[in-house]
Write an enzyme that holds these catalytic residues in place. Structure first.
Site, PDB file in Angstrom:
ATOM      1  N   ASP A 188     -69.627  64.649 -77.556  1.00 40.97           N
ATOM      2  CA  ASP A 188     -70.307  63.959 -79.015  1.00 40.97           C
ATOM      3  C   ASP A 188     -71.847  63.145 -77.776  1.00 40.97           C
ATOM      4  OD1 ASP A 188     -69.466  61.885 -77.635  1.00 40.97           O
ATOM      5  OD2 ASP A 188     -68.316  60.926 -79.036  1.00 40.97           O
ATOM      6  N   CYS A 226     -65.956  63.224 -74.702  1.00 41.63           N
ATOM      7  CA  CYS A 226     -66.012  61.494 -75.333  1.00 41.63           C
ATOM      8  C   CYS A 226     -66.939  60.660 -74.687  1.00 41.63           C
ATOM      9  CB  CYS A 226     -65.621  62.275 -76.998  1.00 41.63           C
ATOM     10  SG  CYS A 226     -64.218  60.953 -77.044  1.00 41.63           S
ATOM     11  N   HIS A 241     -40.853  74.704 -68.590  1.00 44.40           N
ATOM     12  CA  HIS A 241     -41.500  74.075 -69.757  1.00 44.40           C
ATOM     13  C   HIS A 241     -42.355  74.776 -70.257  1.00 44.40           C
ATOM     14  CE1 HIS A 241     -41.817  71.162 -66.673  1.00 44.40           C
ATOM     15  NE2 HIS A 241     -41.912  71.704 -64.775  1.00 44.40           N
TER      16      HIS A 241
HETATM   17  C1  RB5 Z   1     -69.142  56.800 -79.663  1.00 49.05           C
HETATM   18  O1  RB5 Z   1     -69.407  55.593 -79.181  1.00 49.05           O
HETATM   19  C2  RB5 Z   1     -67.380  57.026 -79.044  1.00 49.05           C
HETATM   20  O2  RB5 Z   1     -66.437  56.163 -79.725  1.00 49.05           O
HETATM   21  C3  RB5 Z   1     -66.411  57.882 -78.587  1.00 49.05           C
HETATM   22  O3  RB5 Z   1     -67.175  59.174 -77.753  1.00 49.05           O
HETATM   23  C4  RB5 Z   1     -65.347  58.176 -78.116  1.00 49.05           C
HETATM   24  O4  RB5 Z   1     -64.681  57.076 -77.359  1.00 49.05           O
HETATM   25  C5  RB5 Z   1     -64.690  58.108 -79.654  1.00 49.05           C
HETATM   26  O5  RB5 Z   1     -63.166  58.362 -79.692  1.00 49.05           O
END
Ligand code: RB5
Length: 153
Positions: free
Chosen positions: A19, A76, A144
């Site tokens: 993201d 993210c 595993h």
């Molecule tokens: C974005 O602000 C943030 O919430 C996202 O990148 C992530 O950390 C969500 O789990």
């Protein structure tokens, strides 16, 4: 360990997704992939404009499910949201790795096929070291494998 980060014998492109909070680290990793001559599919996002991580995580998850990509890297801010989303896909075993030992066991014990990094937590140098361990560690198999076989619903 071999030089560089990525193995030379990969049979499919590495899938990437992030993201906005992971975009900068994704671009840094793309620089390493290019320098090492490794093929990749970048499923986005493609800028730091605010976005929703599932929109990109599901694209990578689908690519793992349909065999287009064998391995992936997802990023993210914390790693949690994108990791949760990826693990909804039946063939995905995504592991959130914030230090090298987690990456070592994510591969050797869990045979993770996606490594998730927390872009707002790890430095470039930490990410580089974590990725190197992940991509250069072998799955141990044996007991595993039996456990992994019990994961899908
Ligand atoms: C974005 O602000 C943030 O919430 C996202 O990148 C992530 O950390 C969500 O789990």
């Amino acid at each position: 360990m071999q030089e560089g980060i990525f193995p030379k014998n990969l049979t499919s492109p590495i899938g990437l997704c992030s993201d906005h909070a992971g975009y900068e680290l994704k671009e840094y990793i793309i620089g390493i992939l290019k320098a090492e001559g490794v093929t990749y599919n970048d499923f986005g996002t493609y800028s730091e404009a605010s976005c929703d991580y599932p929109d990109f995580a599901h694209q990578l998850g689908a690519a793992i499910d349909n065999g287009e990509c064998e391995l992936g890297i997802a990023i993210c801010g914390t790693g949690n949201g994108i990791n949760m989303t990826l693990n909804k896909h039946q063939k995905v075993r995504s592991a959130l790795c914030w230090k090298e030992d987690i990456a070592l066991f994510a591969k050797s014990h869990n045979n993770a096929n996606v490594i998730t990094l927390p872009g707002r937590i790890v430095t470039h140098e930490e990410a580089r070291r974590i990725l190197k361990v992940f991509f250069q560690t072998e799955f141990e198999g044996g007991r595993h494998q039996k456990r992994i076989d019990k994961i899908p619903l």
